[in-house]
Design a protein around this motif. Structure first.
Motif: not given
Lengths: 700, 700
Positions: B515-529, B570-583
């Motif tokens: 999260s620090e590396e990507i920069g806040y705000p972030i999203a967390l998502k559990v990854m599981s097929p 469960i393969e892990g938790v994805l830490v992802q940048e939030m996209v605030s803009d755009g259509l």
């Protein structure tokens, strides 16, 4: 029963005069005489022409004044500038009807001549057909008052289709093609410039004849939408479907319509909506006239939309099923019991499902085709049967023809047939089927279209015609002529439409008071009849929470407003509750020059602006119709609770839509109304108008 | 040039054997003999039937084995179970082609017999037409290999329309109706169960004949989409339009298609998209075959979409203008100079604008009609001329016929004519116009449809056929079989599609680091097929700002995921940048069983789910085509900057759409891909995939 012009003496005249009658029986002014003779017209015929003493055995008179009788109809086929004097003479002789073939009136940009004949006719109580028309024919009583070449040949058998066309050339040309295709007409009328009697007058009179089974109208424009709709309603009471070919939809075509007959051409979307609302069949080609004439000439009507397809060609059956689907009909899979009945006649590579693919082998068993036919006709789920026969020829073709005729006699269900066969092999069968009144097609699409007209007509008939009560008196005169949002919402509130809590304030202090009273958060909006797009002007502040935010915003939005429009007359600042919840919708009223107020509903924002997703009807409408409108929206699932959202209060929205449609009928100074947005809250929680604007009619 | 099956010996055989030939020349097995005689076939005819020594003057042989020659074609019209042995004999005689009329194969749920003949034919190098077909005719060389009753009568004149139909009954029935309407065919072929040679094989061979001006196909299904599209592309190179009647669109019709020929019926939306993309004319009725046959039989082609309408009936002119508009053609107002040229011939109540309403009075001046016609034909803005004549009869009609023929001879522009007249008055004119090859209609709608086909064909021809380069090797084999969002985005990233910054983490500490590396705000998502709908499972936390929120969310979403699906791997938790803009938009790939990967683009959310506002093409496509797709969306104005918003980066979106379409062609294990949403940022700022999911083909 609504009133109508009694055209009895026009359709069944005792005496007819023909002004300008010619010795050349193939000329425009000669043909009426020839036709009256040929149709064995029993009344008196009085040619009028100073050039002759007699014409083809009839005494010829120099002018109308000299006639020994007062004719019921005078046909006029002379130069336009001679018409006024003839009308005066007709007046002296108390002639009730004239049919003017002559052209060169309004359509020639010479309104004076036209005005002249109109004023003479009014003064003299003469009703005019035309000018610039090709006249009319009553086939039942054998009265041709026309010069159309399409009437040459043997007198035509009267049928039960009535056709009234503004255009003479198109009217009689499409009539002639329909006759060639086996359609029998009861009346055909062309009205030309219709300075007096118009298409609607004729339609209205004709539907009083209960033998008429379809009324076809060709319209270039309408002056009076209500008169037309009265005709449509009355026709429905008498179970006569009305099909309308309305021309002048595209922009280019509109221009042509104006130069062609100076007719008022309406907005296509409004016409479409009104046709749908009132159950008018919209058509757009000669072939539609033929196809509807063919299907409605048969006395059979459908009780529903379920079709059984019986075919000797699997491929054609599939195409037909697709086409029926396109036209909104159903092709249900037959019940197991019916399938069992059919099965013995179907070879293993056919199908009993529906379409029933009998395959060409059905001809090998004489019981095959009638067996299948009887089985589907007995099936209670099936409302109509369409039979498709490919190149079945010779003895097998003759047998199928007989089977079809027999089945058709013993069922009340409509059967039609598409026999895809060349003329050489098929002529005899087709002639026989036509003679028995079985609707016949050589195009699957047209066959499907015809069946869909039956299916839709059943739907129209089964909908009750509800008289919608509209009560109250106009409130608009109590409001300023130039309306702001505040005024517009006062109008809506007066009629009981829920609007946001709000107060018009003249000072910051008042605004602060009002905010406390309404409760935070609130919105501030500068009210000025000159500033209609408030957001663009920066004259709005939303979501204000607490005194300080109001203090900041109040001055700023007023300043923005003054900057945006220095001359604006500012009536105050509206303090309004914020609506945080609900789905944005819009409701509009647009006054159509032909049909009056049209009510529009749609989802708000992009749905209207970008996607044009709206539904419209002629006002007034009841709540059921409002529900129907809302249900037609492509975005309707959003109201019904798509994507895991709660269902919205569609009932409350429908109530308001109906209410607005009614107030529009009473507020006769209202030109346009735009409610946008109205928030539709969760089910049971109602709706709330957050913004609205009324435009009043400019004073005349 | 793509390869094709050489059917030369089938279409122009030197010797023909007829197995099961009957002495009854009107039976299915008797007709071929009769027809070959009637068409004056010059090659050898060898009836085969153990019952006869000779048949109608031909020596009759007991079996194929006994034939004195090796025929190029053997026609087989005997019971299905006899066919395998006959094929064996054909093999012995090195027969290259058999035409099997017999039915009772696959369509009868007896696949064994069909498999048997297929395997014999393969082994023996015999190509099969049918079984369950009605054969084919080559009209140029006078070779009828059919039993259709539609061929009775005088031998038909060869024309330049080719028609290949899977259905024999529908094929020959619609052929017969078209012949009645004056269409001349060059080849007609029916393929039935097409166990070997199919509709596409025939089409592909036929278009090598440069005299063919239109190829009509009737398809119930296709096994190989690329083979069909190769045919379409090759036809375009040879400037031959391809019209396809594709049946089996509606759900009910699909069921019928299966029971009818066990043909694979595709998804209607895919067919529509592919037809549009490749310039195939989509048709749905017998009359479409007639109308296209009529218009393309004339050698004239349009250079654009502008039509001049010349009419003697103002009303009909307006209707035509509306219809042309409906079909996507233009009716431009004529230039002032052209109007000046026309004016002298037009009475004051006519119109020179376009539609040119000449009124019926045009017949009074012999120079009137040709004057108007020449003027509009000379007009460089006008690409086609349509003439509408109402009930003009007698000498005037004769004169207009001659004028039309003369004008048609001196112009390269297409002229067609709708003459709305009954048969009695019009027959002679219509016959003469047809003989001169002027496309003739008695329906304005059908006339407009035919012109629109010319206009659209010009558009198809003017679009260059670009070969789209697809390079690279599949990356999917490097990824787990059960794909998560994380895996799916890795695939996209590999191909250069911009995806959100993100990291798959196996512990809270790792997630905090990421999260620090990507920069806040972030999203967390559990990854599981096993958890594909993450939001519904509560396995997602959005907009997290700072360590504490992450600590709170991390455990919660894992717990939710486990509760939702206890067996989930469960393969892990994805830490992802939030996209605030755009259509929000979506891009999808769906592998169609016939046409391979189909690329879909749409606006996200409700636009796809509620409004179904998507555009599709067969992959691969280039960026221009991707632009075209995006521009077709009803919601496109939102991307282009509607409602005061900034224009979005449509270029970047188009690049990604094209890229995805290409990767889909290389990643052959990819079954479905759903990119939803892809955020389209303001112009110049690119796009960003926020979620994506790949489904791989299940292993066989």
């Amino acid at each position: 029963m609504s009133s109508y012009v009694d055209l009895g003496r026009l359709f069944r005249p005792k005496n007819i005069a023909i002004v300008g009658a010619s010795s050349n029986l193939d000329s425009i002014s000669g043909r009426p005489l020839k036709l009256l003779n040929r149709y064995n017209y029993k009344g008196g015929i009085f040619p009028v022409n100073p050039k002759y003493d007699s014409l083809h055995g009839f005494v010829c008179y120099p002018d109308v004044r000299s006639l020994p009788v007062s004719p019921d109809v005078v046909i006029i086929g002379v130069r336009a500038n001679l018409v006024p004097d003839i009308l005066e003479q007709c007046g002296e002789k108390n002639v009730p009807f004239v049919v003017i073939f002559s052209s060169g009136f309004a359509e020639a940009d010479d309104p004076f001549l036209q005005e002249k004949i109109v004023s003479i006719a009014k003064k003299r109580n003469i009703r005019i057909v035309g000018p610039n028309c090709q006249g009319l024919v009553n086939f039942v009583d054998g009265v041709p008052l026309s010069f159309s070449a399409s009437l040459d040949g043997e007198p035509l058998k009267p049928g039960n289709i009535a056709y009234v066309s503004q255009s003479g050339a198109f009217g009689f040309a499409s009539f002639a093609l329909s006759v060639d295709s086996g359609v029998n007409f009861r009346y055909v009328v062309t009205t030309g410039n219709q300075v007096d009697l118009d298409v609607v007058d004729f339609g209205r009179y004709i539907i009083e004849d209960k033998e008429v089974k379809l009324l076809i109208l060709y319209l270039e424009g309408l002056e009076d939408g209500s008169k037309f709709l009265d005709l449509v309603q009355r026709a429905k009471e008498r179970e006569i479907p009305v099909a309308v070919l309305k021309v002048g939809r595209s922009e280019v075509a509109k221009k042509a319509a104006k130069s062609h007959t100076a007719a008022l051409t309406g907005d296509k979307a409004v016409w479409d909506a009104v046709f749908k609302q009132y159950g008018v069949i919209s058509i757009s080609d000669v072939e539609d006239i033929i196809d509807l004439g063919t299907i409605f000439s048969s006395p059979k009507r459908a009780r529903g939309k379920n079709v059984a397809v019986l075919t000797t060609s699997g491929g054609a059956g599939i195409i037909m099923t697709d086409l029926l689907d396109d036209f909104g009909l159903e092709v249900p899979i037959l019940s197991p019991e019916i399938q069992e009945k059919i099965k013995p006649y179907i070879p293993p590579f056919g199908s009993c499902l529906n379409p029933v693919d009998m395959t060409a082998q059905v001809i090998n068993d004489p019981k095959g085709f009638p067996g299948c036919l009887d089985a589907v006709l007995e099936c209670p789920d099936i409302d109509m049967v369409t039979v498709i026969i490919s190149m079945i020829t010779g003895e097998s073709g003759r047998q199928m023809t007989e089977d079809l005729i027999a089945a058709n006699k013993h069922t009340i269900k409509p059967i039609n047939c598409s026999w895809l066969i060349d003329n050489k092999h098929g002529e005899a069968f087709l002639r026989q089927l036509k003679a028995e009144g079985i609707p016949l097609f050589q195009s699957l699409r047209r066959s499907a279209f015809a069946l869909s007209a039956l299916g839709k007509w059943n739907e129209v008939l089964s909908k009750p015609t509800t008289e919608i009560m509209v009560k109250g008196s106009p409130y608009l005169p109590n409001l300023p002529f130039m309306m702001t949002e505040y005024d517009s919402k006062r109008l809506l509130a007066y009629w009981g439409v829920p609007v946001t809590k709000e107060r018009l304030c003249l000072s910051l202090e008042e605004a602060l008071d009002a905010s406390e009273e309404i409760g935070y958060p609130i919105a501030l909006k500068v009210m000025s009849p000159q500033i209609l797009h408030k957001t663009e002007a920066g004259a709005v502040a939303l979501n204000l929470n607490g005194e300080e935010q109001i203090r900041n915003a109040y001055g700023r939005i007023l300043e923005n407003a003054r900057k945006h429009c220095p001359d604006a007359q500012i009536e105050g600042v509206l303090v309004q509750e914020m609506v945080s919840d609900g789905l944005e919708c819009m409701i509009g009223i647009k006054r159509d020059p032909i049909f009056g107020p049209i009510i529009v509903v749609g989802l708000g924002g992009i749905y209207v602006e970008v996607l044009k997703d709206v539904s419209m009807r002629r006002a007034p409408i009841d709540e059921n119709m409002a529900y129907e409108m809302i249900g037609e929206l492509k975005g309707y699932p959003l109201l019904a609770g798509a994507r895991g959202q709660k269902r919205k209060d569609v009932k409350a929205l429908a109530e308001v839509v109906s209410l607005v449609s009614k107030l529009a009928c009473i507020e006769n100074e209202l030109e346009e109304l735009d409610i946008n947005p109205i928030f539709v809250l969760d089910e049971g929680k109602g709706v709330l108008v957050a913004d609205a604007l009324v435009l009043r009619k400019t004073k005349e």
